[in-house]
Design a protein around this motif. Structure first.
Motif, PDB file in Angstrom:
ATOM      1  N   ALA A 143     -14.146  29.949   6.601  1.00  0.00           N
ATOM      2  CA  ALA A 143     -14.344  28.560   6.167  1.00  0.00           C
ATOM      3  C   ALA A 143     -13.201  27.683   6.669  1.00  0.00           C
ATOM      4  N   VAL A 144     -13.501  26.383   6.777  1.00  0.00           N
ATOM      5  CA  VAL A 144     -12.499  25.364   7.115  1.00  0.00           C
ATOM      6  C   VAL A 144     -12.484  24.348   5.982  1.00  0.00           C
ATOM      7  N   ILE A 145     -11.287  23.952   5.564  1.00  0.00           N
ATOM      8  CA  ILE A 145     -11.141  22.986   4.473  1.00  0.00           C
ATOM      9  C   ILE A 145     -10.347  21.793   4.981  1.00  0.00           C
ATOM     10  N   ARG A 146     -10.837  20.600   4.692  1.00  0.00           N
ATOM     11  CA  ARG A 146     -10.126  19.372   5.076  1.00  0.00           C
ATOM     12  C   ARG A 146     -10.016  18.473   3.856  1.00  0.00           C
ATOM     13  N   GLY A 147      -8.798  17.996   3.591  1.00  0.00           N
ATOM     14  CA  GLY A 147      -8.638  17.098   2.458  1.00  0.00           C
ATOM     15  C   GLY A 147      -7.197  16.883   2.068  1.00  0.00           C
ATOM     16  N   ASN A 148      -7.018  16.247   0.914  1.00  0.00           N
ATOM     17  CA  ASN A 148      -5.688  15.954   0.401  1.00  0.00           C
ATOM     18  C   ASN A 148      -4.880  17.242   0.272  1.00  0.00           C
ATOM     19  N   ALA A 149      -3.690  17.254   0.840  1.00  0.00           N
ATOM     20  CA  ALA A 149      -2.886  18.475   0.912  1.00  0.00           C
ATOM     21  C   ALA A 149      -2.540  19.024  -0.465  1.00  0.00           C
ATOM     22  N   ARG A 150      -2.169  18.149  -1.375  1.00  0.00           N
ATOM     23  CA  ARG A 150      -1.808  18.604  -2.722  1.00  0.00           C
ATOM     24  C   ARG A 150      -2.977  19.332  -3.391  1.00  0.00           C
ATOM     25  N   THR A 192       5.724  22.845  -7.643  1.00  0.00           N
ATOM     26  CA  THR A 192       6.278  23.003  -6.289  1.00  0.00           C
ATOM     27  C   THR A 192       5.602  22.039  -5.314  1.00  0.00           C
ATOM     28  N   THR A 193       4.279  22.054  -5.302  1.00  0.00           N
ATOM     29  CA  THR A 193       3.535  21.186  -4.391  1.00  0.00           C
ATOM     30  C   THR A 193       3.803  19.718  -4.678  1.00  0.00           C
ATOM     31  N   ASP A 194       3.818  19.345  -5.960  1.00  0.00           N
ATOM     32  CA  ASP A 194       4.010  17.938  -6.321  1.00  0.00           C
ATOM     33  C   ASP A 194       5.394  17.432  -5.934  1.00  0.00           C
ATOM     34  N   LEU A 195       6.384  18.315  -5.929  1.00  0.00           N
ATOM     35  CA  LEU A 195       7.744  17.914  -5.569  1.00  0.00           C
ATOM     36  C   LEU A 195       7.960  17.822  -4.062  1.00  0.00           C
ATOM     37  N   GLY A 235     -18.910  34.887  -2.183  1.00  0.00           N
ATOM     38  CA  GLY A 235     -18.149  34.001  -3.050  1.00  0.00           C
ATOM     39  C   GLY A 235     -17.718  32.701  -2.405  1.00  0.00           C
ATOM     40  N   LEU A 236     -18.295  32.374  -1.260  1.00  0.00           N
ATOM     41  CA  LEU A 236     -17.900  31.138  -0.577  1.00  0.00           C
ATOM     42  C   LEU A 236     -18.249  29.892  -1.389  1.00  0.00           C
ATOM     43  N   GLU A 237     -19.396  29.914  -2.044  1.00  0.00           N
ATOM     44  CA  GLU A 237     -19.787  28.747  -2.845  1.00  0.00           C
ATOM     45  C   GLU A 237     -18.867  28.582  -4.044  1.00  0.00           C
ATOM     46  N   VAL A 238     -18.411  29.683  -4.601  1.00  0.00           N
ATOM     47  CA  VAL A 238     -17.479  29.618  -5.728  1.00  0.00           C
ATOM     48  C   VAL A 238     -16.139  29.069  -5.250  1.00  0.00           C
ATOM     49  N   ALA A 239     -15.682  29.561  -4.112  1.00  0.00           N
ATOM     50  CA  ALA A 239     -14.431  29.063  -3.533  1.00  0.00           C
ATOM     51  C   ALA A 239     -14.531  27.563  -3.254  1.00  0.00           C
ATOM     52  N   LYS A 240     -15.645  27.155  -2.702  1.00  0.00           N
ATOM     53  CA  LYS A 240     -15.866  25.733  -2.412  1.00  0.00           C
ATOM     54  C   LYS A 240     -15.748  24.901  -3.685  1.00  0.00           C
ATOM     55  N   GLU A 241     -16.368  25.353  -4.758  1.00  0.00           N
ATOM     56  CA  GLU A 241     -16.346  24.597  -6.010  1.00  0.00           C
ATOM     57  C   GLU A 241     -14.941  24.502  -6.586  1.00  0.00           C
ATOM     58  N   ALA A 242     -14.112  25.509  -6.341  1.00  0.00           N
ATOM     59  CA  ALA A 242     -12.733  25.453  -6.829  1.00  0.00           C
ATOM     60  C   ALA A 242     -11.990  24.267  -6.210  1.00  0.00           C
ATOM     61  N   PHE A 243     -12.208  24.036  -4.920  1.00  0.00           N
ATOM     62  CA  PHE A 243     -11.583  22.884  -4.256  1.00  0.00           C
ATOM     63  C   PHE A 243     -12.190  21.569  -4.740  1.00  0.00           C
ATOM     64  N   LEU A 244     -13.516  21.542  -4.843  1.00  0.00           N
ATOM     65  CA  LEU A 244     -14.193  20.298  -5.226  1.00  0.00           C
ATOM     66  C   LEU A 244     -13.893  19.909  -6.666  1.00  0.00           C
ATOM     67  N   LYS A 245     -13.580  20.885  -7.517  1.00  0.00           N
ATOM     68  CA  LYS A 245     -13.224  20.577  -8.904  1.00  0.00           C
ATOM     69  C   LYS A 245     -11.958  19.716  -8.967  1.00  0.00           C
ATOM     70  N   LEU A 246     -11.062  19.913  -8.002  1.00  0.00           N
ATOM     71  CA  LEU A 246      -9.826  19.124  -7.970  1.00  0.00           C
ATOM     72  C   LEU A 246      -9.985  17.819  -7.212  1.00  0.00           C
TER      73      LEU A 246
END
Length: 278
Positions: free
Chosen positions: A78-85, A19-22, A44-55
Motif C-alpha cells: 500500500a501507499v499512504i499520502r497525507g498529513n505527516a503527523r 514525539t511526533t507532535d514535538l 487486513g488492508l481495509e482495517v489498516a486503511k481505516e486506522a489512518f482514516l480515523k485520524l
C-alpha cells in the motif's frame, strides 16, 4: 470494526503522540509505503486503511495488493499520502492489525496447500482473540480455509463438558435436535457408533490416532444411510495434516490458526516529505 479501531488508536496514542507532535511540523505532508518483510498472504488492508482514516479522512490509502494476495519480501502492499503527523500516529495501530491478520492468512494457506489433492476442508475454531473474531475468521478465509461456527449462537456442538452433565449421548442429541443440525464430539469408536445411531449430523473426532480416524470413516460410511460429516480435531500439525486428510475425514479444525499464530512482518517507510506550504 470501527469501534475496535478507534479503541486501538486510543490505546496507543492516549493523550497525544508526544514525539511526533514535538518534532514534526503541523503542515508536513508525507508519502509512505507499507512494505512486506516476509513472504506470505496479505490480509487486513481495509482495517489498516481505516486506522489512518480515523485520524484524518483526507489521507489517501492506495492498495497495491488485495486481501488474499501473495506477497514477497520487499514488495509494496500500500501507499499512504497525507498529513505527516496523522500518518505517523496511526502507523503502529495499522501495522499491528495488518501483521496479525496476514499471519493468520499465511498460516492457513500453509495448511490448505498441504491438503491439496484431498477433499478435506481446513476449518478454524472459536479459539480467537477477544473482539477480533470476525477479523480473524476473515483472515482464515483469505488463506483458503473455511469458518466453523462463529459463536455459541449459530450452531449446535455438543462437547465433552456437556456430556459430563448429560451423560447419555442419545439423549443429548435428541434434546439438541430441537435447534436443527447437531454436531457432537466423540473420543472413541464406541461413542462414534452411538452418535451415528442417534442421528448426529456431524461428528467431531477428538484427538484420535490415524488408525482410529480410518476406522471411524469406514464405520460411518458402512452403517449410516445418510451423509454424516466427520471432523478431525486435536494434535493437528503441518507434519501430520496430510495424513489426517487422507483418512477420508471431511473437515480438519485447527485452533492454532488463530490462537498462537506468528504475525507477518511489515514496515512503513516514508519515501517523500514536504511542507504543504511549499
Amino acid at each position: 470494526m470501527f469501534d475496535l479501531i478507534k479503541a486501538a488508536l486510543k490505546e496507543d496514542i492516549g493523550s497525544g503522540d508526544i514525539t511526533t507532535d514535538l518534532i514534526v511540523p503541523k503542515d508536513a505532508f508525507v508519502e509512505a509505503e507499507i512494505i512486506a518483510k516476509e513472504n506470505g498472504i496479505v490480509c487486513g488492508l481495509e482495517v489498516a486503511k481505516e486506522a489512518f482514516l480515523k485520524l484524518d479522512k483526507s489521507i489517501k490509502f492506495i492498495c497495491i495488493k488485495k486481501d488474499g494476495n501473495n506477497v514477497k519480501i520487499g514488495e509494496r502492499v500500500a501507499v499512504i499520502r497525507g498529513n505527516a503527523r496523522k500518518v505517523l500516529s496511526a502507523e503502529r495501530t495499522a501495522l499491528n492489525f495488518l501483521q496479525h491478520l496476514s499471519g493468520i492468512a499465511t498460516e492457513t494457506k500453509k495448511y490448505t496447500d498441504l491438503v491439496k489433492g484431498t477433499k478435506t476442508i481446513i476449518l478454524d475454531t472459536r479459539k480467537t482473540t477477544p473482539l477480533l473474531r470476525s477479523l480473524e475468521k476473515k483472515a482464515v478465509k483469505c488463506g483458503g480455509g473455511k469458518n466453523h461456527r462463529f459463536g455459541l449462537f449459530d450452531a449446535v456442538l455438543i462437547k465433552d463438558n456437556h456430556l459430563c452433565i448429560e451423560k447419555d449421548i442419545s439423549n443429548a442429541i435428541r434434546k439438541a435436535k430441537r435447534a436443527g443440525k447437531v454436531e457432537i464430539e466423540v473420543k472413541n469408536i464406541e461413542e462414534l457408533k452411538t452418535a451415528v445411531k442417534s442421528g448426529a449430523d456431524i461428528i467431531l473426532l477428538d484427538n484420535m490416532s490415524l488408525k482410529e480416524l480410518k476406522t471411524a470413516v469406514k464405520i460411518v460410511r458402512k452403517i449410516s444411510k445418510k451423509k454424516i460429516y466427520l471432523e478431525a480435531s486435536g494434535g493437528i500439525t503441518k507434519e501430520n495434516v496430510k495424513k489426517v486428510a487422507k483418512t477420508g475425514v471431511d473437515f480438519i479444525s485447527i485452533g492454532s490458526l488463530t490462537h498462537s499464530v506468528k504475525s507477518l512482518d511489515f514496515s512503513l517507510e516514508v519515501v517523500k516529505c514536504r511542507l504543504e506550504s511549499e
